[in-house]
Design a protein around this motif. Structure first.
Motif, PDB file in Angstrom:
ATOM      1  N   UNK A 205       0.848  -1.201   0.000  1.00 46.46           N
ATOM      2  CA  UNK A 205       0.000   0.000   0.000  1.00 46.46           C
ATOM      3  C   UNK A 205       0.875   1.239   0.000  1.00 46.46           C
ATOM      4  N   UNK A 206       0.349   2.296  -0.604  1.00 47.45           N
ATOM      5  CA  UNK A 206       0.981   3.609  -0.447  1.00 47.45           C
ATOM      6  C   UNK A 206       0.099   4.432   0.487  1.00 47.45           C
TER       7      UNK A 206
ATOM      8  N   UNK B  33       4.639  -6.131   8.874  1.00 51.20           N
ATOM      9  CA  UNK B  33       4.729  -5.075   7.881  1.00 51.20           C
ATOM     10  C   UNK B  33       6.095  -4.420   7.869  1.00 51.20           C
ATOM     11  N   UNK B  34       6.409  -3.832   6.738  1.00 51.02           N
ATOM     12  CA  UNK B  34       7.610  -3.031   6.583  1.00 51.02           C
ATOM     13  C   UNK B  34       7.179  -1.751   5.887  1.00 51.02           C
ATOM     14  N   UNK B  35       7.696  -0.619   6.336  1.00 46.34           N
ATOM     15  CA  UNK B  35       7.328   0.654   5.698  1.00 46.34           C
ATOM     16  C   UNK B  35       8.575   1.504   5.521  1.00 46.34           C
ATOM     17  N   UNK B  36       8.570   2.286   4.472  1.00 48.09           N
ATOM     18  CA  UNK B  36       9.669   3.225   4.260  1.00 48.09           C
ATOM     19  C   UNK B  36       9.161   4.428   3.465  1.00 48.09           C
TER      20      UNK B  36
ATOM     21  N   UNK C 112       4.341   0.691   1.927  1.00 44.41           N
ATOM     22  CA  UNK C 112       4.227  -0.354   2.944  1.00 44.41           C
ATOM     23  C   UNK C 112       4.084  -1.718   2.294  1.00 44.41           C
ATOM     24  N   UNK C 113       4.685  -2.672   2.930  1.00 47.00           N
ATOM     25  CA  UNK C 113       4.572  -4.049   2.459  1.00 47.00           C
ATOM     26  C   UNK C 113       4.096  -4.913   3.631  1.00 47.00           C
ATOM     27  N   UNK C 114       3.161  -5.794   3.372  1.00 44.99           N
ATOM     28  CA  UNK C 114       2.589  -6.642   4.425  1.00 44.99           C
ATOM     29  C   UNK C 114       2.861  -8.105   4.085  1.00 44.99           C
TER      30      UNK C 114
ATOM     31  N   UNK D  80       4.410   7.125   2.529  1.00 49.13           N
ATOM     32  CA  UNK D  80       5.147   5.910   2.883  1.00 49.13           C
ATOM     33  C   UNK D  80       4.687   4.766   1.988  1.00 49.13           C
TER      34      UNK D  80
END
Lengths: 548, 548
Positions: A170-171, A543-546, A185-187, A183
């Protein structure tokens, strides 16, 4: 790989949302469906296992164990590798990351391939189920084969739906003074850990497949611990699963077999710190032990229950008796869904054939069972054989519990002279005897109970099921009002209800993709086969976000 | 009734599927959003509670208890009815059937109405949160108000989605010889039972709302047991919920308050046979006690964790330091998501301002915190006050744990002379001192740890989080490869990861509808706020079928 199963998966996803009729695997053992010679080849495949070490490539410890004896009176003589619990868990743990990283789609399609190959070996599995459970052949084929396969696919679909219900990426763009905050995001779906499936004696595949596939599709390696008397069907299943996994480039240790001879392997595995999911079908005693002791794991149990029929009135006297007689007789009542307590007003009931007294209802039921099972050769194709000495002992003890309405018979099996076969015993007990009918008498034992009224019958249903659980309940009435009260009582007791079954649908049968099996809402089961609650706890999302 | 919230519910359902940015409740305390005078009226409403019995209509026992004292140095002097556990549970149980029978739509819309009314009292709640937790006012408003309300709505949406993912009715039509078999089926959502929510001291609303609303929307009556030091925010919440429920024609006993003064009420309630769900936020010790002992219930716990930052390199030296300094300072690090262990290669890091040695990184961080909190009056608006004596004792003990890089200060609060305020202490410890940094030191205490390499840092992250859990982790690197390794380590450890935060997004903040809070995949939490696994176990489905 296995992309050819996408359509099956999509159809299963629609089916679990709509819950109408759907089946992926035809239940008929006819050669028109499976091809000429399929039955014979399956029989040969089954027989090829007898008297030998089972061809499982899983690392063993040198010791080969096994003492399965068919309820039809023959020793199977098959041995299996006895595992070291610690090694099984370690191998499963090592196999986990690659399976996790493969993602929901690859896992789901690989799981469907496993089920598909199982399906193609339905005749072989039917032999294995028949000669470990005592089910008659056609039932072993259907319940142990396509019906179990449908339940497996159902679990895969629920797991896939739960894993994909939210976006995988997701953005996130939040309005802020100056520039928005953005950001990416990856789930990632991560499995809970190693899963343990503890199988039962009577339905080794049907009851084990949902847990096995719900755990596997959500990324968990699975250790399958069969009942010591019903190893072969799950050993073949594990063999097929390992074969598919290896072909797909995964570590076959993702599915392994844990055979034991009653030395506490189930307890050791269930309380191992790395075992994070336990699915169990069996006794209330061990189920409750698991619930209390395997606190490091998500535990789903299916235990004993007191299935209840409330008879108020009927528009089809013969249909009702025939339907109930079939439900009592099928697999000698050795189903967790078979009726036990039949509650009938002492003053009798109204029917399309006039008023019937309580005694007429009891006698009618006895006669219907007697007629259904009158011919030995045909009877055994319905009753199958008695699964184990515990059931036999209960049948023999049943007459002492009240007034016998129908005695159990011991038909001769035309093909298996040493088969242990028993027809149902029906006993009349008073509603005050909750000490008798208030718990499960697993096997072909049922009670007819004269109550003060249908209202009292529904109270008994509600009270016994709240206290001891049930997998099924049924009601017969021509009154909408009474059916409404029955539905209300069933919701209060948390039990699935069937109303006015007089034809080809039976209280002890549930159809995958439409009927739930168990509810989780009463003491007989902590979960339902299969619903969102059955799969959701088997995985988490990390999750990972950047900054984008 | 409450049909006006349908649109909000629909938007929330889209948001949980897409997980981009969305918020239902504006986080700004500006009069432009809430209207002129809203802040003042809220303050008055908060102050009207002080020094009096709380106006809760819930049946009490005569005893009124309560000893909340604001971390800003004033006694609140509010008392609450001390309940008898058995009576609370009985009242909740009695209220259940009508709420169950109302169905998912009515329950969801009623729950949204409760949240909506809570939202309209955000200023009143902000005062209550500020003076029980020690949060500064703006944070108390945002985290205790709209952010908590968004989490509540998120839980309602997940619960609604789970309850409605399959059809409520279906027609099943199976082809058969002669006529098809046709059954009509109805599927009823039934709640698990009475739910217990055990609140925490620091985020009484934010951490309690997800469990409260996830249980309530799925049909379960909820008993709310606040932390003895943070009762008021949940007492107001319960008051509002009861008001809405009563207006909607339901028994207000569906939501009740269980205040205690440390006499074991939480244990009594959590192990009550009719209490079937427990949501807990707090200490690892009590969380693990609940997991072991409340075996009759579905238990979701959030416990201690060791949040970890891996610093490898950065393209924004100042952005990184500023961001980390803010995360350490916000609410004096009294967030379950605040960083504790900051892992930096002993040989230093590359930045946009050249190579920085380990000591320069440590000193840079200390300077950034020092600058951020240099002015007492502005510092306290970020740090708030110290929530309880336990945190204060840990701050005072921290210098003995290693080499102090930054000393804690005690700024004077300009408005509250008795407020206990402390700025962060930063301590350097060696990577061998897992006895120090390997567990949580809750409060404004962090460790900078010189590791042999980023690879070792990632190993430390993986090992400590697998062993002790974490709510958050972060990594700083200019290398895609290293970020990939960090993501891999985070997935292995089961922790949510933030990468390269240098601007207005902080590791200790998670946004409802997009970020998950906790993962359930490491020892810090058994569930995630909020995902399908958080809601699915709270209800079951009971079916009824009859011939069509």
């Amino acid at each position: 790989m296995f992309e050819q199963h996408r359509d099956t998966l999509e159809k299963a996803l629609s089916a679990i949302a709509e819950r109408g009729y759907w089946s992926a695997y035809p239940e008929s053992p006819s050669p028109r469906v499976h091809g000429e010679g399929a039955a014979e080849r399956g029989k040969e495949a089954f027989e090829s296992y007898l008297g030998k070490p089972f061809p499982l490539d899983q690392p063993g410890t040198g010791a080969w164990i096994g003492a399965e004896r068919s309820p039809y009176g023959i020793d199977l003589g098959i041995t299996y590798p006895e595992p070291v619990a610690e090694e099984l868990v370690r191998a499963a743990t090592t196999a986990l990351p690659a399976w996790r990283d493969a993602g929901p789609d690859t896992r789901a399609l690989t799981c469907v391939e496993i089920v598909d190959r199982i399906h193609r070996r339905s005749f072989e599995l039917a032999g294995a189920v028949q000669h470990t459970t005592g089910q008659a052949f056609v039932m072993a084929f259907q319940a142990g084969g396509p019906h179990a396969q449908d339940r497996a696919l159902e679990a895969i679909a629920y797991g896939y739906a739960a894993m994909t219900s939210s976006a995988a990426t997701a953005r996130w763009e939040k309005p802020a003074k100056g520039a928005p905050l953005v950001m990416d995001k990856r789930f990632t779906v991560v499995p809970r850990g190693v899963a343990l499936v503890i199988g039962c004696n009577t339905f080794p595949t049907w009851n084990a497949y949902p847990g096995l596939f719900a755990s596997l599709v959500t990324g968990n390696p699975v250790i399958v611990k069969p009942h010591p008397r019903a190893v072969l069907p799950l050993a073949i299943t594990v063999l097929i699963a390992r074969e598919v996994l290896a072909e797909a480039g995964f570590d076959p240790a993702l599915v392994s077999l844990a055979v034991e001879e009653g030395r506490g392997l189930a307890k050791t595995l269930a309380t191992h710190p790395d075992v994070r999911i336990v699915d169990f079908t069996g006794s209330t005693e061990f189920g409750e032990w698991l619930e209390r002791n395997a606190t490091q794991a998500l535990v789903h149990t299916e235990k004993a229950g007191v299935n209840t029929i409330v008879v108020d009135s009927t528009a089809s006297w013969r249909g009702m008796l025939g339907n109930l007689a079939f439900s009592l007789s099928l697999y000698s009542g050795q189903m967790c869904t078979a009726p036990q307590n039949i509650l009938v007003p002492a003053h009798g009931i109204e029917t399309d054939e006039g008023h019937k007294s309580f005694d007429e209802v009891a006698a009618g039921l006895a006669a219907a069972v007697g007629k259904l099972l009158g011919d030995d050769a045909r009877a055994v194709e319905l009753t199958g054989a008695i699964v184990n000495p515990g059931v036999l002992a209960r049948v023999e003890a049943a007459p002492s519990l009240g007034d016998v309405v129908l005695e159990s018979r011991a038909p001769k099996h035309p093909s298996f002279p040493d088969a242990v076969v028993r027809t149902p015993v029906i006993v009349r007990v008073d509603p005050s005897r909750t000490d008798v009918y208030g718990h499960e008498h697993f096997g072909p034992i049922s009670f007819v109970i004269p109550t003060g009224s249908t209202e009292e019958s529904l109270d008994v249903l509600r009270d016994t099921i709240k206290a001891r659980g049930a997998l099924t309940a049924a009601a017969y009435s021509t009154s909408e009002d009474v059916l409404g009260q029955a539905e209300r009582a069933a919701v209060d007791a948390g039990v699935n209800l069937s109303c006015n079954l007089t034809g080809g649908v039976f209280v002890n049968q549930s159809a995958a993709f439409s009927d739930y099996h168990g509810s989780g809402a009463n003491p007989a089961a902590t979960a339902s086969l299969t619903d969102p609650g059955y799969v959701a706890g088997r995985f988490h999302v990390v999750q990972s976000r950047r900054p984008a």
